[in-house]
Design a protein around this motif. Structure first.
Motif, PDB file in Angstrom:
ATOM      1  N   SER A 171     -17.870  84.039  29.050  1.00 22.26           N
ATOM      2  CA  SER A 171     -17.256  83.433  30.139  1.00 22.26           C
ATOM      3  C   SER A 171     -17.716  83.741  31.513  1.00 22.26           C
ATOM      4  O   SER A 171     -16.878  84.355  32.328  1.00 22.26           O
ATOM      5  N   PRO A 177     -13.515  74.735  34.286  1.00 24.25           N
ATOM      6  CA  PRO A 177     -12.550  75.872  34.229  1.00 24.25           C
ATOM      7  C   PRO A 177     -12.714  76.690  32.865  1.00 24.25           C
ATOM      8  O   PRO A 177     -12.877  76.025  31.833  1.00 24.25           O
ATOM      9  N   PHE A 178     -12.579  78.038  32.929  1.00 25.89           N
ATOM     10  CA  PHE A 178     -12.537  78.763  31.756  1.00 25.89           C
ATOM     11  C   PHE A 178     -11.004  78.718  31.064  1.00 25.89           C
ATOM     12  O   PHE A 178     -10.331  78.854  31.754  1.00 25.89           O
ATOM     13  N   THR A 179     -11.030  78.603  29.761  1.00 26.06           N
ATOM     14  CA  THR A 179      -9.793  78.807  28.970  1.00 26.06           C
ATOM     15  C   THR A 179     -10.056  79.386  27.664  1.00 26.06           C
ATOM     16  O   THR A 179     -11.202  79.254  27.070  1.00 26.06           O
ATOM     17  N   ALA A 180      -9.204  80.106  27.016  1.00 25.60           N
ATOM     18  CA  ALA A 180      -9.642  80.695  25.814  1.00 25.60           C
ATOM     19  C   ALA A 180      -9.412  79.674  24.632  1.00 25.60           C
ATOM     20  O   ALA A 180     -10.477  79.860  23.910  1.00 25.60           O
ATOM     21  N   ALA A 181      -8.802  78.517  25.149  1.00 22.78           N
ATOM     22  CA  ALA A 181      -9.090  77.357  23.833  1.00 22.78           C
ATOM     23  C   ALA A 181     -10.531  76.775  23.855  1.00 22.78           C
ATOM     24  O   ALA A 181     -11.109  76.545  22.868  1.00 22.78           O
ATOM     25  N   ARG A 182     -10.768  76.471  25.185  1.00 20.30           N
ATOM     26  CA  ARG A 182     -12.162  76.030  25.243  1.00 20.30           C
ATOM     27  C   ARG A 182     -13.376  76.823  24.742  1.00 20.30           C
ATOM     28  O   ARG A 182     -14.270  76.667  23.992  1.00 20.30           O
ATOM     29  N   ASP A 231     -10.848  88.574  20.226  1.00 20.97           N
ATOM     30  CA  ASP A 231     -11.156  88.897  21.843  1.00 20.97           C
ATOM     31  C   ASP A 231     -12.057  90.084  21.596  1.00 20.97           C
ATOM     32  O   ASP A 231     -12.156  90.911  20.835  1.00 20.97           O
TER      33      ASP A 231
END
Length: 104
Positions: free
Chosen positions: A36, A61-66, A89
């Motif tokens: 990211s 935008p960054f997301t963990a789901a993405r 992670d």
């Protein structure tokens, strides 16, 4: 043994990423690291360990789901025979024999 893939997510993880990926080396069929926007060499580190890498588009935008979604898609591209996927992670490590126990 079942085919297991691992998708690690991170940003500027440094040595934590090394520990994460090394903990999975020789335990999974394929490693994918999703980055990211790191500026610390995390991508190069992951590649040097043998992981496939995904660089997230900085304009979205960054997301963990993405990150999980894009990592999973890459994993299926490079290892379509994978039966199980472990998401982790980049600052975490796999416990010895964890993957073997859950894939029985």
């Amino acid at each position: 043994m079942k085919q297991i893939g691992l998708v690690a997510l991170g940003r500027n993880e440094g040595q934590r990423l090394r520990q994460c990926l090394v903990s999975a080396t020789n335990k999974v069929a394929r490693l994918v690291y999703v980055d990211s926007g790191s500026t610390d060499g995390s991508l190069e580190l992951a590649r040097s360990i043998g992981a496939d890498t995904v660089e997230l588009d900085l304009s979205i935008p960054f997301t963990a789901a993405r990150a999980r979604h894009e990592g999973f898609a890459r994993l299926l591209e490079v290892a379509p025979a994978v039966e199980f996927v472990q998401f982790v992670d980049g600052d975490c490590e796999l416990v010895d024999r964890w993957l073997q126990r859950v894939a029985q």
